[in-house]
Design a protein around this motif. Structure first.
Motif, PDB file in Angstrom:
ATOM      1  N   UNK A  57       0.922  -1.253  -0.006  1.00 24.55           N
ATOM      2  CA  UNK A  57       0.062  -0.125   0.056  1.00 24.55           C
ATOM      3  C   UNK A  57       0.957   1.104  -0.097  1.00 24.55           C
ATOM      4  N   UNK A  58       0.590   2.167  -0.847  1.00 20.36           N
ATOM      5  CA  UNK A  58       1.203   3.475  -0.722  1.00 20.36           C
ATOM      6  C   UNK A  58       0.239   4.540  -0.452  1.00 20.36           C
ATOM      7  N   UNK A  59       0.577   5.823  -0.224  1.00 18.62           N
ATOM      8  CA  UNK A  59      -0.014   7.070   0.033  1.00 18.62           C
ATOM      9  C   UNK A  59       0.707   8.188  -0.480  1.00 18.62           C
ATOM     10  N   UNK A  60      -0.276   9.082  -1.045  1.00 13.78           N
ATOM     11  CA  UNK A  60      -0.044  10.111  -1.698  1.00 13.78           C
ATOM     12  C   UNK A  60      -0.688  11.423  -0.994  1.00 13.78           C
ATOM     13  N   UNK A  61      -0.066  12.267  -0.726  1.00 10.05           N
ATOM     14  CA  UNK A  61      -0.644  13.648  -0.112  1.00 10.05           C
ATOM     15  C   UNK A  61      -0.365  14.856  -1.149  1.00 10.05           C
ATOM     16  N   UNK A  62      -1.714  15.368  -1.427  1.00 11.50           N
ATOM     17  CA  UNK A  62      -1.653  16.751  -2.018  1.00 11.50           C
ATOM     18  C   UNK A  62      -2.172  17.801  -1.385  1.00 11.50           C
ATOM     19  N   UNK A  63      -1.376  18.799  -1.672  1.00 14.30           N
ATOM     20  CA  UNK A  63      -2.117  20.150  -1.048  1.00 14.30           C
ATOM     21  C   UNK A  63      -3.255  20.579  -1.514  1.00 14.30           C
ATOM     22  N   UNK A  64      -4.169  20.403  -0.993  1.00 17.06           N
ATOM     23  CA  UNK A  64      -5.485  20.927  -1.284  1.00 17.06           C
ATOM     24  C   UNK A  64      -6.475  20.172  -2.016  1.00 17.06           C
ATOM     25  N   UNK A  65      -7.466  20.549  -2.556  1.00 20.99           N
ATOM     26  CA  UNK A  65      -8.177  19.992  -3.471  1.00 20.99           C
ATOM     27  C   UNK A  65      -7.932  19.844  -4.936  1.00 20.99           C
ATOM     28  N   UNK A  66      -7.945  18.551  -5.079  1.00 24.04           N
ATOM     29  CA  UNK A  66      -7.465  18.086  -6.511  1.00 24.04           C
ATOM     30  C   UNK A  66      -8.615  17.291  -7.200  1.00 24.04           C
ATOM     31  N   UNK A  67      -9.583  17.961  -8.002  1.00 30.70           N
ATOM     32  CA  UNK A  67     -10.764  17.433  -8.660  1.00 30.70           C
ATOM     33  C   UNK A  67     -10.338  16.222  -9.590  1.00 30.70           C
ATOM     34  N   UNK A  68      -9.332  16.227 -10.006  1.00 35.23           N
ATOM     35  CA  UNK A  68      -8.965  15.107 -11.230  1.00 35.23           C
ATOM     36  C   UNK A  68      -8.786  14.014 -10.303  1.00 35.23           C
ATOM     37  N   UNK A 118     -10.811  28.091   6.454  1.00 30.55           N
ATOM     38  CA  UNK A 118     -10.367  29.162   5.657  1.00 30.55           C
ATOM     39  C   UNK A 118      -9.134  29.772   5.982  1.00 30.55           C
ATOM     40  N   UNK A 119      -8.141  29.834   5.443  1.00 23.42           N
ATOM     41  CA  UNK A 119      -6.717  30.553   5.732  1.00 23.42           C
ATOM     42  C   UNK A 119      -5.925  29.383   6.394  1.00 23.42           C
ATOM     43  N   UNK A 120      -6.227  28.204   6.461  1.00 24.63           N
ATOM     44  CA  UNK A 120      -5.463  27.150   7.083  1.00 24.63           C
ATOM     45  C   UNK A 120      -5.030  26.256   5.838  1.00 24.63           C
ATOM     46  N   UNK A 121      -4.088  25.717   6.023  1.00 26.17           N
ATOM     47  CA  UNK A 121      -3.320  24.738   5.165  1.00 26.17           C
ATOM     48  C   UNK A 121      -4.213  23.608   4.956  1.00 26.17           C
ATOM     49  N   UNK A 122      -4.682  23.019   3.808  1.00 29.06           N
ATOM     50  CA  UNK A 122      -5.209  21.821   3.620  1.00 29.06           C
ATOM     51  C   UNK A 122      -4.616  20.722   2.685  1.00 29.06           C
ATOM     52  N   UNK A 123      -4.699  19.702   3.236  1.00 29.01           N
ATOM     53  CA  UNK A 123      -4.067  18.384   2.277  1.00 29.01           C
ATOM     54  C   UNK A 123      -5.018  17.532   2.310  1.00 29.01           C
ATOM     55  N   UNK A 124      -4.925  16.782   1.077  1.00 33.12           N
ATOM     56  CA  UNK A 124      -5.868  15.515   1.000  1.00 33.12           C
ATOM     57  C   UNK A 124      -4.944  14.346   0.879  1.00 33.12           C
ATOM     58  N   UNK A 125      -5.284  13.130   1.689  1.00 36.01           N
ATOM     59  CA  UNK A 125      -4.583  11.912   1.356  1.00 36.01           C
ATOM     60  C   UNK A 125      -5.198  10.924   0.650  1.00 36.01           C
ATOM     61  N   UNK A 126      -4.419  10.227  -0.107  1.00 37.86           N
ATOM     62  CA  UNK A 126      -5.022   9.239  -0.987  1.00 37.86           C
ATOM     63  C   UNK A 126      -4.361   7.880  -0.823  1.00 37.86           C
ATOM     64  N   UNK A 127      -5.115   6.702  -0.538  1.00 40.07           N
ATOM     65  CA  UNK A 127      -4.507   5.652  -0.061  1.00 40.07           C
ATOM     66  C   UNK A 127      -4.554   4.556  -1.299  1.00 40.07           C
ATOM     67  N   UNK A 128      -3.365   4.149  -1.569  1.00 37.11           N
ATOM     68  CA  UNK A 128      -3.544   3.201  -2.857  1.00 37.11           C
ATOM     69  C   UNK A 128      -3.068   1.756  -2.703  1.00 37.11           C
ATOM     70  N   UNK A 129      -3.998   0.820  -2.459  1.00 36.79           N
ATOM     71  CA  UNK A 129      -3.614  -0.786  -2.567  1.00 36.79           C
ATOM     72  C   UNK A 129      -2.700  -1.010  -3.714  1.00 36.79           C
ATOM     73  N   UNK A 130      -1.712  -1.520  -3.723  1.00 32.07           N
ATOM     74  CA  UNK A 130      -0.875  -1.997  -4.929  1.00 32.07           C
ATOM     75  C   UNK A 130      -1.035  -3.148  -5.458  1.00 32.07           C
ATOM     76  N   UNK A 131      -1.209  -3.409  -6.941  1.00 31.41           N
ATOM     77  CA  UNK A 131      -0.951  -4.510  -7.381  1.00 31.41           C
ATOM     78  C   UNK A 131       0.551  -4.802  -8.305  1.00 31.41           C
ATOM     79  N   UNK A 132       1.172  -3.475  -8.312  1.00 29.34           N
ATOM     80  CA  UNK A 132       2.460  -3.303  -9.008  1.00 29.34           C
ATOM     81  C   UNK A 132       3.097  -2.235  -8.355  1.00 29.34           C
ATOM     82  N   UNK A 133       4.674  -2.533  -8.166  1.00 25.86           N
ATOM     83  CA  UNK A 133       5.762  -1.489  -7.660  1.00 25.86           C
ATOM     84  C   UNK A 133       6.771  -1.803  -8.358  1.00 25.86           C
ATOM     85  N   UNK A 134       7.553  -0.771  -8.676  1.00 20.45           N
ATOM     86  CA  UNK A 134       8.993  -0.734  -9.269  1.00 20.45           C
ATOM     87  C   UNK A 134       9.659   0.533  -8.967  1.00 20.45           C
ATOM     88  N   UNK A 135      10.816   0.198  -8.329  1.00 20.38           N
ATOM     89  CA  UNK A 135      11.673   1.361  -8.111  1.00 20.38           C
ATOM     90  C   UNK A 135      12.945   1.490  -8.616  1.00 20.38           C
TER      91      UNK A 135
END
Length: 169
Positions: A57-68, A118-135
């Protein structure tokens, strides 16, 4: 003299879309063998028997709202999402930076938008269970795991190839 290489900067691409300036953090998957205790007759104690790999499982954090990214939630394919993360790691001892790329395939199982004020930092966290991983480090694949295809390659050696040859993979 040796100093550790530290992450100096990063970017993330989700299904080809760049998130430069938006991605805040990436948590790589833990790599763990699935094991079971076995103690047969005559043994002094149990040993851990290799039964394959644990789920990743991997996780991504994005700075705020990301509709896509929110629009990608709920895909029915276990590898319906492709992510490439690129980091530049450098030590402060004069050595050139290293390029570290992580390629993951999975799907969002959870989106945690956190709190919004309003006026505070926001982050959205996305959890991704993986079927594939390459480093990949400086263009060299260090590890590749494809749960569906049965590939478990470490430093160029497929640790699961003989088993897949027996079962017809």
């Amino acid at each position: 003299m040796g100093l550790p290489r530290k992450l100096k900067n990063l970017n993330g691409f989700v299904d080809g879309e760049s998130f430069l300036g938006v991605i805040a953090e990436f948590e790589e998957p833990n790599l763990a063998l699935a094991t079971e205790d076995w103690r047969g007759g005559g043994m002094l104690g149990p040993v851990k028997v290799d039964l394959g790999l644990e789920a990743m499982e991997a996780k991504l954090k994005m700075g705020g709202h990301t509709a896509s990214l929110i629009r990608k939630f709920g895909t029915s394919e276990v590898d319906g999402l492709r992510v490439r993360l690129v980091g530049a790691y450098q030590s402060d001892d004069g050595r050139p930076p290293e390029a570290v790329e992580c390629f993951i395939g999975g799907r969002f199982s959870e989106i945690a938008p956190g709190t919004s004020k309003a006026g505070d930092d926001t982050e959205h966290e996305y959890t991704v269970p993986l079927s594939y991983y390459r480093r990949v480090v400086n263009g060299r694949t260090e590890i590749e795991i494809d749960m569906i295809a049965g590939r478990f390659i470490v430093d160029g050696f497929d640790r699961y190839a003989e088993i897949m040859a027996i079962v017809g993979g």
